[in-house]
Each structure stands twice: as C-alpha cells, then as structure tokens.
Design a protein around this motif. Structure first.
Motif, PDB file in Angstrom:
ATOM      1  N   GLY A   1      27.118 -12.481  54.924  1.00  0.00           N
ATOM      2  CA  GLY A   1      27.989 -12.697  53.575  1.00  0.00           C
ATOM      3  C   GLY A   1      27.503 -11.538  52.603  1.00  0.00           C
ATOM      4  O   GLY A   1      26.109 -11.390  52.544  1.00  0.00           O
ATOM      5  N   LYS A   2      28.461 -11.057  51.671  1.00  0.00           N
ATOM      6  CA  LYS A   2      28.057  -9.930  50.888  1.00  0.00           C
ATOM      7  C   LYS A   2      28.528 -10.651  49.583  1.00  0.00           C
ATOM      8  O   LYS A   2      29.754 -10.885  49.400  1.00  0.00           O
ATOM      9  N   LEU A   3      27.944 -10.384  48.317  1.00  0.00           N
ATOM     10  CA  LEU A   3      28.215 -11.052  47.050  1.00  0.00           C
ATOM     11  C   LEU A   3      29.013  -9.901  46.478  1.00  0.00           C
ATOM     12  O   LEU A   3      29.891 -10.159  45.731  1.00  0.00           O
ATOM     13  N   VAL A   4      28.710  -8.505  46.670  1.00  0.00           N
ATOM     14  CA  VAL A   4      29.368  -7.231  45.964  1.00  0.00           C
ATOM     15  C   VAL A   4      29.543  -6.429  46.987  1.00  0.00           C
ATOM     16  O   VAL A   4      28.867  -6.038  48.065  1.00  0.00           O
ATOM     17  N   ASP A   5      30.415  -5.513  46.560  1.00  0.00           N
ATOM     18  CA  ASP A   5      30.699  -4.243  47.161  1.00  0.00           C
ATOM     19  C   ASP A   5      29.796  -2.971  46.808  1.00  0.00           C
ATOM     20  O   ASP A   5      28.810  -3.459  45.871  1.00  0.00           O
ATOM     21  N   ASP A   6      29.916  -1.865  47.308  1.00  0.00           N
ATOM     22  CA  ASP A   6      28.986  -0.571  47.293  1.00  0.00           C
ATOM     23  C   ASP A   6      29.173  -0.214  45.657  1.00  0.00           C
ATOM     24  O   ASP A   6      28.444   0.367  45.022  1.00  0.00           O
ATOM     25  N   GLN A   7      30.252  -0.650  44.787  1.00  0.00           N
ATOM     26  CA  GLN A   7      30.558  -0.216  43.506  1.00  0.00           C
ATOM     27  C   GLN A   7      29.963  -1.423  42.573  1.00  0.00           C
ATOM     28  O   GLN A   7      30.230  -1.309  41.479  1.00  0.00           O
ATOM     29  N   GLY A   8      29.572  -2.710  43.207  1.00  0.00           N
ATOM     30  CA  GLY A   8      28.861  -3.608  42.571  1.00  0.00           C
ATOM     31  C   GLY A   8      30.068  -4.825  42.117  1.00  0.00           C
ATOM     32  O   GLY A   8      29.883  -5.522  41.247  1.00  0.00           O
ATOM     33  N   LYS A   9      31.340  -4.409  42.667  1.00  0.00           N
ATOM     34  CA  LYS A   9      32.218  -5.266  42.577  1.00  0.00           C
ATOM     35  C   LYS A   9      32.293  -6.651  43.366  1.00  0.00           C
ATOM     36  O   LYS A   9      32.089  -6.791  44.541  1.00  0.00           O
TER      37      LYS A   9
ATOM     38  N   PRO B   1      24.013 -11.281  37.356  1.00  0.00           N
ATOM     39  CA  PRO B   1      23.263 -12.387  36.455  1.00  0.00           C
ATOM     40  C   PRO B   1      24.868 -13.341  36.174  1.00  0.00           C
ATOM     41  O   PRO B   1      24.567 -14.638  36.391  1.00  0.00           O
ATOM     42  N   GLU B   2      25.799 -12.893  35.813  1.00  0.00           N
ATOM     43  CA  GLU B   2      27.208 -13.693  35.710  1.00  0.00           C
ATOM     44  C   GLU B   2      27.300 -14.272  37.030  1.00  0.00           C
ATOM     45  O   GLU B   2      27.902 -15.560  37.112  1.00  0.00           O
ATOM     46  N   ILE B   3      27.274 -13.386  38.216  1.00  0.00           N
ATOM     47  CA  ILE B   3      27.680 -14.254  39.535  1.00  0.00           C
ATOM     48  C   ILE B   3      26.832 -15.340  39.558  1.00  0.00           C
ATOM     49  O   ILE B   3      27.247 -16.700  39.783  1.00  0.00           O
ATOM     50  N   SER B   4      25.476 -15.307  39.334  1.00  0.00           N
ATOM     51  CA  SER B   4      24.540 -16.049  39.664  1.00  0.00           C
ATOM     52  C   SER B   4      24.689 -17.563  38.451  1.00  0.00           C
ATOM     53  O   SER B   4      24.919 -18.749  39.025  1.00  0.00           O
ATOM     54  N   ASN B   5      25.214 -17.171  37.278  1.00  0.00           N
ATOM     55  CA  ASN B   5      25.668 -18.240  36.549  1.00  0.00           C
ATOM     56  C   ASN B   5      26.704 -18.856  36.944  1.00  0.00           C
ATOM     57  O   ASN B   5      26.807 -20.151  36.834  1.00  0.00           O
ATOM     58  N   GLN B   6      27.625 -18.328  37.457  1.00  0.00           N
ATOM     59  CA  GLN B   6      28.872 -19.000  38.124  1.00  0.00           C
ATOM     60  C   GLN B   6      28.600 -19.807  39.214  1.00  0.00           C
ATOM     61  O   GLN B   6      29.247 -21.109  39.450  1.00  0.00           O
ATOM     62  N   ILE B   7      27.722 -19.357  40.085  1.00  0.00           N
ATOM     63  CA  ILE B   7      27.099 -20.253  41.269  1.00  0.00           C
ATOM     64  C   ILE B   7      26.691 -21.387  40.761  1.00  0.00           C
ATOM     65  O   ILE B   7      26.586 -22.605  41.388  1.00  0.00           O
TER      66      ILE B   7
ATOM     67  N   SER C   1      33.687 -14.269  38.006  1.00  0.00           N
ATOM     68  CA  SER C   1      32.823 -13.167  38.282  1.00  0.00           C
ATOM     69  C   SER C   1      33.583 -11.925  38.218  1.00  0.00           C
ATOM     70  O   SER C   1      33.029 -10.898  37.715  1.00  0.00           O
ATOM     71  N   LEU C   2      34.876 -12.153  38.729  1.00  0.00           N
ATOM     72  CA  LEU C   2      35.702 -10.902  38.693  1.00  0.00           C
ATOM     73  C   LEU C   2      35.789 -10.325  37.430  1.00  0.00           C
ATOM     74  O   LEU C   2      35.879  -9.114  36.768  1.00  0.00           O
ATOM     75  N   THR C   3      36.170 -11.446  36.468  1.00  0.00           N
ATOM     76  CA  THR C   3      36.583 -11.099  35.053  1.00  0.00           C
ATOM     77  C   THR C   3      35.440 -10.379  34.099  1.00  0.00           C
ATOM     78  O   THR C   3      35.499  -9.267  33.598  1.00  0.00           O
ATOM     79  N   ALA C   4      34.159 -10.941  34.429  1.00  0.00           N
ATOM     80  CA  ALA C   4      33.036 -10.319  34.016  1.00  0.00           C
ATOM     81  C   ALA C   4      32.857  -8.886  34.244  1.00  0.00           C
ATOM     82  O   ALA C   4      32.377  -8.072  33.771  1.00  0.00           O
ATOM     83  N   PHE C   5      32.860  -8.785  35.839  1.00  0.00           N
ATOM     84  CA  PHE C   5      32.978  -7.190  36.233  1.00  0.00           C
ATOM     85  C   PHE C   5      33.814  -6.323  35.464  1.00  0.00           C
ATOM     86  O   PHE C   5      33.552  -5.210  35.271  1.00  0.00           O
ATOM     87  N   LYS C   6      35.267  -6.704  35.370  1.00  0.00           N
ATOM     88  CA  LYS C   6      36.324  -5.808  34.807  1.00  0.00           C
ATOM     89  C   LYS C   6      35.813  -5.407  33.276  1.00  0.00           C
ATOM     90  O   LYS C   6      36.116  -4.532  32.725  1.00  0.00           O
TER      91      LYS C   6
END
Length: 433
Positions: free
Chosen positions: A220-228, A395-401, A426-431
């Motif tokens: 599994g992958k948390l983010v793609d090459d652009q950090g999304k 860090p926000e992905i971790s917070n949400q997990i 997490s997507l909202t934080a990325f945007k």
C-alpha cells in the motif's frame, strides 16, 4: 519484579522532573551547560536524549558528553530546553516559532515532520559542516530525508529505529509469521491470564507509525509522487481497510485489551512486561536494551523479538523513524555549534550510549555494541524498512489515522466510514497546502 514495575511507572511521568546527573568536572548547572559568563550562547531544545534522560546511566553518559563538548569551547554556553512528551504538539509549536523567528538556535526535529520544516525554509544548511564521505555513509532513506531540493542537507539524522514484535518465549515460544498466527498466540496468552497483545492506539504518532507496516506490507501507498494522498483510492483503499480491520478484530476478539485505544507510550509496554501482565507487544528496537535494564536477568531471558507478522508470511514491512538535529539560527557561529553538537555528541557516541541504531553504515563496525546478534538483526532489517513519506501532508495524514483508529478500536464507527473520513480530511489538507 513488582518493585521494577513500580519504578517504570514512575519513570513514565514528567520529563521535567528528572534530575541532571553530575559528572566529573561538572559544567552543568540546572538547564545550563558551561560557564555563566560565557560570551556565546546556544539554545538547544531537546528530547530526553540528553542529561535529563529518565535512565540514570544514560543521564550520566550524556552529562559526560555535554561536559566534554563544552570543555572544548569555554567561551560557549548551552541552554537546554526540554520538550514535553507530546512530541507532535511540540514539533508543531516549534515550526510556528521558527516561522515567526522565535525558535531556539538548535533543536531535535523528529524525522516524520522534517519535510514540513524543510518546505517552510526555516532550517539552515549543514552542508559546510559534514563531508561528502560522511553523507555518503548514510542509509539512502536517511540521506534523502535530510536533503533539500537544492542538494544541501538541512539536518543531521543521527538515530533510526524500527518496529518489531516482542514476545515472552515461555508463553509464545514460536514467532508468529502471519496476522492469524499472532491473533491465536495472543488469545492463548489471554487463556494464561495475560491481557493479550499491546500496541499504541491513542492520539499519538506511534499509533500511526507502528500500524503502518500492516498497510505497507501489502504494498500500500499513502501518497503519490507529488505527495497527494491516495490511500483511500482503488487497491490502496482495500489494503488500508484490511489493515485497519486486522487491529479491530484483535480488540473485538479479545486478543488485545480494549485499553489499547488509550495507550500512547512505549513505557507502558515495558511496565506491562515487568509486571508480567502481557506476553506480546509491538514496540521499537530501543526497547530491547530498556527491557534488559528493567528486568531481572532471569525475566529478561524469557523475552525475544521477531519481525512484525503480515497478512501472509511474505507480506511484511516495518517502519523506520528516528531523530535529527537541525539549526534555526541565522548566526553562522551558532549554526556551526549546532552542527558540531550533532557530530560530537549524537553521531556515534549517543548511538552507542543508548543503543540507538546509527544512520551511517560504517558506525556499525566502529562501535562494539552494534556487533551483538540483536543489533545485527536490527541493522539487517533496516535494509527493507520503510520511512514515512517525505510529503508535507504526512503529519495531517497521521493525525487523521489516529482519529480514525480511535473510532475503530472503540467500535464507535464502521471501518469503511472511518477510513473514508480520514482520506477526505487528508485530501482537503493537501489541497490547502
């Protein structure tokens, strides 16, 4: 054994209450290292990897290292600022201070938030102070983690770690190879009067990082090459839900106690091992040395460790983390002093003192302590370990997990819904970034 358990519980308290242990020709007074009238001053914000370590032997060792460091620099003084145990909050506060120009001169920066500090442009380059040979000896994921887009290094990542499964061999003689093996072993330990397997499950970075191996082991992958963030899409979502349900089932089946949802400290696992209330826990490699110190020789001989199991024996991973030292001051002399501190105290000596795994391959040969079978096993595992992604949104992905895990482990929300909420946030934080 009961007295040791009480001692461990007390040590799990406030870091600030720990005394500084004196060394020969002690130049440490309270939070100050060096002479009171020294013309130059470096403010160093740190974890307990220093003279205030909870373990007296480590505190004494660090006191000597800091005394030796400042003895070579009589015109310098170091003010030690201690972080609390809430590392996530401490790091977030320090980042805001750095942005406003009020951060300490030098500080311990957790590797999982280093991308945020690099992206914010608040760190000073260490490239002038470390040779190409030293940098070349770093494990690839370490070197990548400290290097900026301009090719300079912006911290020194001095220690790393990994997660393993600890077990009492008298209760669990064979290493569980799969999730199902572990569940069965944990249930057997419950039948023996234990409380089952322990793991971090509260609002704590360790909760995310310890668990992620179950997701990564499936590819599994948390983010793609652009950090999304992509963990909530397609095959990644299926793997993510499967890994979350693994933990959920451990609690609902009774293989893990409900209190794992409140656990957020590795000290709790050491205390449980000393008290004889658990035979299994997910912990860090550094705990092997702690158990050796905390347990009687006869009790310690019962404990061993093995790789974290996966859904199958061939689907495995482990998280590799660790601490860095970085400079915020724009004063060149202070940046050099910070880099010197990282080199002379932490890069090697502190690794050996606490048996914290070095990030340089050559240091495993230099220090005898890392030639033990246990540390050789840990070093070998680093080759297949996985670091947290160098994405600013991590860090926000971790917070949400962490939030998601609380809902799942307490049974207050269905896994799929909790995962989808974590992904959306997490997507909202990325945007926004």
């Amino acid at each position: 054994m009961k007295n040791k358990a009480i001692m461990l519980a007390l040590l799990a308290g406030s870091f600030l209450a720990a005394p500084v242990v004196a060394a020969a020709q002690d130049l440490i007074t309270g939070d100050i290292v060096g002479k009171a009238d020294a013309p130059n001053k470096l403010i160093f914000r740190m974890t307990t990897d220093g003279p205030r370590n909870n373990e007296p032997a480590y505190a004494e060792g660090y006191s000597k290292l800091f005394n030796d460091f400042i003895a070579k620099r009589p015109d310098w003084q170091i003010e030690l600022q201690m972080m609390s145990g809430d590392i996530g909050q401490e790091q977030a506060r320090m980042l805001e201070q750095a942005k406003s120009g009020s951060a300490p001169d030098c500080a311990a920066v957790d590797s999982f938030v280093l991308p945020l500090f690099k992206k914010s442009g608040v760190l000073q380059s260490f490239s002038p102070y470390f040779s190409k040979e030293e940098i070349g000896q770093l494990f690839p994921f370490i070197r990548e983690g400290i290097t900026g887009d301009d090719g300079n290094i912006y911290a020194w990542w001095w220690s790393t770690d990994l997660r393993v499964l600890y077990r009492n061999k008298e209760i669990v003689p064979d290493a569980p190879q799969t999730w199902d093996d572990l569940k069965k072993a944990a249930l057997r330990s419950v039948d023996e009067g234990m409380e089952g397997i322990l793991f971090n499950g509260s609002r704590y970075e360790g909760t995310t990082f310890d668990w992620l191996a179950n997701f990564w082991g499936q590819g599994g992958k948390l983010v793609d090459d652009q950090g999304k963030p992509i963990f909530g899409e397609g095959d990644n979502r299926e793997k993510f839900i499967k890994a979350v349900n693994y933990y959920r089932d451990l609690v609902e089946s009774g293989a893990a106690p409900k209190r794992v949802a409140t656990l957020g400290s590795y000290d709790d696992f050491n205390a449980a091992a000393a008290a004889g209330t658990t035979a299994l826990f997910v912990g860090g490699n550094w705990q092997y040395a702690q158990l050796k110190t905390a347990l009687d020789e006869e009790e310690f001989a019962k404990w061993t460790f093995s790789p974290l199991p996966g859904p199958t024996a061939n689907e495995r991973s482990t998280g590799t983390g660790g601490w860095t030292v970085a400079a915020f001051s724009k004063d060149a002399a202070k940046v050099k002093a910070c880099a010197d501190l990282a080199r002379e105290i932490y890069m090697g000596p502190a690794n050996a003192l606490q048996e914290q795994l070095p990030t340089r391959a050559d240091l495993y040969e230099k220090y005898e302590v890392f030639s033990t079978p246990a540390n050789k096993t840990f070093a070998e595992a680093l080759k297949v370990g996985q670091a947290r992604p160098g994405a600013a949104v991590y860090p926000e992905i971790s917070n949400q997990i962490q939030i998601m895990m609380g809902k799942v482990l307490t049974g207050t929300q269905a896994t799929e819904a909790a995962v989808d909420e974590a992904f959306t946030a997490s997507l909202t934080a990325f945007k926004r970034s």
